[in-house]
Structures are given as C-alpha cells and as structure tokens.
Design a protein around this motif. Structure first.
Motif, PDB file in Angstrom:
ATOM      1  N   ALA A   1      20.759  27.275  13.305  1.00 27.60           N
ATOM      2  CA  ALA A   1      21.961  26.912  12.539  1.00 27.60           C
ATOM      3  C   ALA A   1      22.983  26.208  13.427  1.00 27.60           C
ATOM      4  O   ALA A   1      23.617  25.232  13.006  1.00 27.60           O
ATOM      5  N   TRP A   2      23.147  26.669  14.680  1.00 26.76           N
ATOM      6  CA  TRP A   2      24.098  26.024  15.593  1.00 26.76           C
ATOM      7  C   TRP A   2      23.684  24.583  15.870  1.00 26.76           C
ATOM      8  O   TRP A   2      24.512  23.682  15.908  1.00 26.76           O
ATOM      9  N   GLY A   3      22.378  24.357  16.076  1.00 30.08           N
ATOM     10  CA  GLY A   3      21.895  23.000  16.310  1.00 30.08           C
ATOM     11  C   GLY A   3      22.154  22.103  15.114  1.00 30.08           C
ATOM     12  O   GLY A   3      22.568  20.943  15.265  1.00 30.08           O
TER      13      GLY A   3
ATOM     14  N   LEU B   1      19.605  27.025   4.607  1.00 27.39           N
ATOM     15  CA  LEU B   1      19.358  28.344   5.195  1.00 27.39           C
ATOM     16  C   LEU B   1      18.513  28.119   6.442  1.00 27.39           C
ATOM     17  O   LEU B   1      17.349  27.719   6.344  1.00 27.39           O
ATOM     18  N   ALA B   2      19.096  28.335   7.610  1.00 29.48           N
ATOM     19  CA  ALA B   2      18.385  28.111   8.870  1.00 29.48           C
ATOM     20  C   ALA B   2      17.532  29.321   9.233  1.00 29.48           C
ATOM     21  O   ALA B   2      17.811  30.448   8.809  1.00 29.48           O
ATOM     22  N   GLY B   3      16.496  29.080  10.043  1.00 30.49           N
ATOM     23  CA  GLY B   3      15.585  30.149  10.435  1.00 30.49           C
ATOM     24  C   GLY B   3      16.240  31.244  11.241  1.00 30.49           C
ATOM     25  O   GLY B   3      15.851  32.407  11.159  1.00 30.49           O
TER      26      GLY B   3
ATOM     27  N   GLU C   1      17.125  18.471  15.177  1.00 28.59           N
ATOM     28  CA  GLU C   1      16.116  17.563  14.618  1.00 28.59           C
ATOM     29  C   GLU C   1      16.098  17.619  13.094  1.00 28.59           C
ATOM     30  O   GLU C   1      15.939  16.581  12.427  1.00 28.59           O
ATOM     31  N   ALA C   2      16.274  18.807  12.531  1.00 24.39           N
ATOM     32  CA  ALA C   2      16.310  18.920  11.072  1.00 24.39           C
ATOM     33  C   ALA C   2      17.533  18.188  10.523  1.00 24.39           C
ATOM     34  O   ALA C   2      17.450  17.505   9.492  1.00 24.39           O
ATOM     35  N   GLY C   3      18.666  18.334  11.217  1.00 22.16           N
ATOM     36  CA  GLY C   3      19.868  17.634  10.787  1.00 22.16           C
ATOM     37  C   GLY C   3      19.699  16.133  10.837  1.00 22.16           C
ATOM     38  O   GLY C   3      20.095  15.404   9.905  1.00 22.16           O
ATOM     39  N   GLU C   4      19.096  15.640  11.908  1.00 25.82           N
ATOM     40  CA  GLU C   4      18.870  14.196  12.037  1.00 25.82           C
ATOM     41  C   GLU C   4      17.914  13.689  10.962  1.00 25.82           C
ATOM     42  O   GLU C   4      18.075  12.581  10.440  1.00 25.82           O
ATOM     43  N   LEU C   5      16.919  14.520  10.603  1.00 30.15           N
ATOM     44  CA  LEU C   5      15.992  14.153   9.531  1.00 30.15           C
ATOM     45  C   LEU C   5      16.736  14.003   8.204  1.00 30.15           C
ATOM     46  O   LEU C   5      16.571  13.008   7.489  1.00 30.15           O
ATOM     47  N   LEU C   6      17.571  14.971   7.877  1.00 25.39           N
ATOM     48  CA  LEU C   6      18.305  14.942   6.617  1.00 25.39           C
ATOM     49  C   LEU C   6      19.290  13.769   6.581  1.00 25.39           C
ATOM     50  O   LEU C   6      19.438  13.106   5.542  1.00 25.39           O
TER      51      LEU C   6
ATOM     52  N   THR D   1      15.161  27.507  17.763  1.00 28.46           N
ATOM     53  CA  THR D   1      15.926  26.888  18.841  1.00 28.46           C
ATOM     54  C   THR D   1      16.994  25.959  18.284  1.00 28.46           C
ATOM     55  O   THR D   1      16.891  25.489  17.144  1.00 28.46           O
ATOM     56  N   GLU D   2      18.004  25.646  19.120  1.00 33.48           N
ATOM     57  CA  GLU D   2      19.030  24.685  18.723  1.00 33.48           C
ATOM     58  C   GLU D   2      18.426  23.311  18.482  1.00 33.48           C
ATOM     59  O   GLU D   2      18.841  22.597  17.558  1.00 33.48           O
TER      60      GLU D   2
END
Length: 333
Positions: A245-247, A238-240, A218-223, A212-213
């Motif tokens: 990837a869009w999120g 590499l997104a799932g 959430e992954a971006g905010e974590l990083l 999901t987006e």
C-alpha cells in the motif's frame, strides 16, 4: 569463578555455593565473595548453567529483515518469553541468507524451539523441521506440516475492508495480490468472494504482486498507464499488505492523484509505521501482541508437556479506518 575465589582467598567450590545461594558459608565470607565478584565484573553464565542441566530455555525466532510487521511480532515475543522464563535468540532471513540457514543457526545455538515469522519454506521442509524440534509458524498455515500455527482470520479482515469500501460507494475495487506471501491466498479468495457477494463480479480484478513497496509502485504505474490509454482508474484498491500500500501511495502521489479524494487505498497488517505517514493508512490490523503470545505459549507448552500435539490459534483482525479511505469520487460509476 576461579578468579573470584583467588582474589577472595577461598575455594572455587565455596564460591559456587555462594553464587547458588546455598548454605555452607559464613555471612562475612559471603559478603566478601560477592563484593569481589562485583569489583571484577563477574556475571554468572546462565546459559552454561542451563546447558549443564540439559536445557537452554531459549526460543529461536526466524524473521525476515524487511518485513515491518515482523518487528511488531518480535516486540510481543520478548515479554511473553521472559514471563515464562525463556530467553529469545533472533536469526534473520535476507536475500543472501535463506530461511533454512537462519533456522539452522538457531538450532546450532541450542534453541529448544523455533518460532517462524511468515515462513516461505516448502510444506515438506516445515513438516521435517517440526519433527526435529518444536516449531511454530506465525502468519502462514500449512495444515499437513507437523508444526503449531498462529494466524489471523484473513477472510474476516478482507470482508471488513471490502464492506467498508462498498459502504462508501465504491464499485471499481482492485486487489493487488501478495503472491506467495503469508496469508495472500486467503486474502485473494476473500476479495473475490466479497466482490461476488456485493454483485460486483464484472469489476473484479486481481493485479499480480507481492508484499513489497516495489510491488505497489509497479501496480500504481500499471493503473496510471492504463488511465493514459483511456481506461478509468479504480476508485479503490485493497493492497496485499501495508508495504504494498505504501508503494502504491508513492506512485499515486508522484502522479498527482489525491488519496482518498481520487482513490481510496487500504493495506493489511497495521504495522507500526501505518499511523506515522503524513496521511494515516486505513488498514486491517493483525493483533501482533496476541499472535506473539500464542506462539510463545504453544512452543513452551509443547516443550514442557511431552507428547502434546501441535495446535492452531486463529486471531480476529480489525479494520482500522484512517485517512486513505473516503467516499467514492463524484461522477464515478
């Protein structure tokens, strides 16, 4: 047919003969009946005709509303089904309507076979369904279930993406996991294998997620939070799948991270929106049209050849390089 017969002044039986294009009516009567049918808007009920013969010649397709790649698959299912003389009926799984309910709706409408797009159901359910009716699972492989399988060579697609990033000089490559989503386990294994193959075991990192987006955000905010604490950002992710990837791209853009100058991002699927973004998404293309053709053919061949055992088709993916992947940032290790 009774309305047509009454207005044309003939028997219902004669109307039936004319509609079936059988001999027994004069040319004048045939023309009059067809003219009346056109005037009152009569359309033959093909479904009723088929059911009277014990067949519906309809394939049911279960899909998930928010999965954009499913629309690509559906677009490929229709022409192949039509070519083989079958109709298609869709039934959606949503947050409030699970897959089992979507499938039962298809069976209740006399679908002769069901094509499941990225099913999340338990192996036991898929096996039981495959023994009730002809069933095809697309994008998810469950070897012990009595259903046909159509999926891409997930490992090959991930290897292409990882080789592309390493060739660009990337070492700190993170993978956002797809959780229980179709193909996720194979993609996760292939990512880990690629990192080891390139001697990057020390940089190997899998962030839990889903298809999901929101997962990408959430992954971006974590990083980004880790960067603020002193941990360097990965140079590539590499997104799932494409939605994830869009999120991620949304989160990075909001934080002022330039893609691909500061970080490269690769998705998976090549769903129809991937090339419509302001910066096209580099992604691994699954051949939706070919996967759809295999799914329809498997279903139809088992319907028309009694005793045919379930089969499996593996479709080769292909990396599509667009604007979200580039050389490793200067000064990065």
């Amino acid at each position: 047919m009774a309305d047509v017969a009454a207005r044309a002044g003939v028997s219902r039986a004669l109307v039936s003969i004319i509609f079936r294009d059988q001999p027994g009516a004069s040319r004048e009567t045939r023309e009059r009946v067809l003219r009346v049918a056109d005037e009152i808007g009569y359309r033959p009920d093909n479904a009723a005709r088929l059911l009277a013969r014990g067949r519906s010649r309809t394939l049911g397709v279960m899909f998930t509303v928010h999965q954009t790649f499913h629309t690509n698959l559906i677009a490929g299912i229709y022409p192949e089904a039509e070519r083989l003389g079958y109709d298609v009926l869709l039934s959606a799984a949503t947050q409030s309507r699970d897959e089992a309910k979507a499938v039962e709706a298809l069976l209740s409408h006399r679908c002769e076979a069901v094509i499941l797009l990225g099913p999340d159901a338990e192996p036991g359910y898929l096996d039981a369904l495959g023994r009730r009716t002809v069933a095809v699972s697309v994008s998810r492989r469950v070897p012990q279930a009595h259903v046909d399988f159509v999926h891409s060579a997930e490992g090959k697609g991930v290897r292409q993406a990882m080789d592309h990033l390493v060739d660009l000089g990337h070492h700190r490559i993170v993978h956002i996991d797809g959780g229980q989503g179709p193909g996720s386990a194979d993609r996760r294994r292939a990512y880990r294998a690629a990192m080891r193959r390139h001697g990057l075991q020390a940089e190997l990192r899998v962030i839990p997620g889903d298809h999901t987006e929101q997962s990408g955000i959430e992954a971006g905010e974590l990083l980004l939070g880790e960067r603020d604490s002193g941990r360097p950002l990965p140079t590539a992710v590499l997104a799932g799948n494409d939605r994830c990837a869009w999120g991620l791209l949304m989160a990075l853009t909001r934080a002022g991270i330039d893609v691909p100058r500061d970080m490269s991002v690769i998705g998976y699927d090549d769903s129809h929106l991937s090339h419509l973004m302001p910066i096209g998404l580099t992604t691994v293309r699954q051949d939706a049209a070919l996967m759809a053709e295999h799914a329809v053919r498997f279903a139809v061949e088992r319907l028309e050849n009694e005793g045919l055992e379930p089969r499996e088709a593996v479709v080769d993916p292909k990396l599509v390089v667009r604007g979200t992947s580039g050389p490793v940032p200067e000064g990065s290790v």
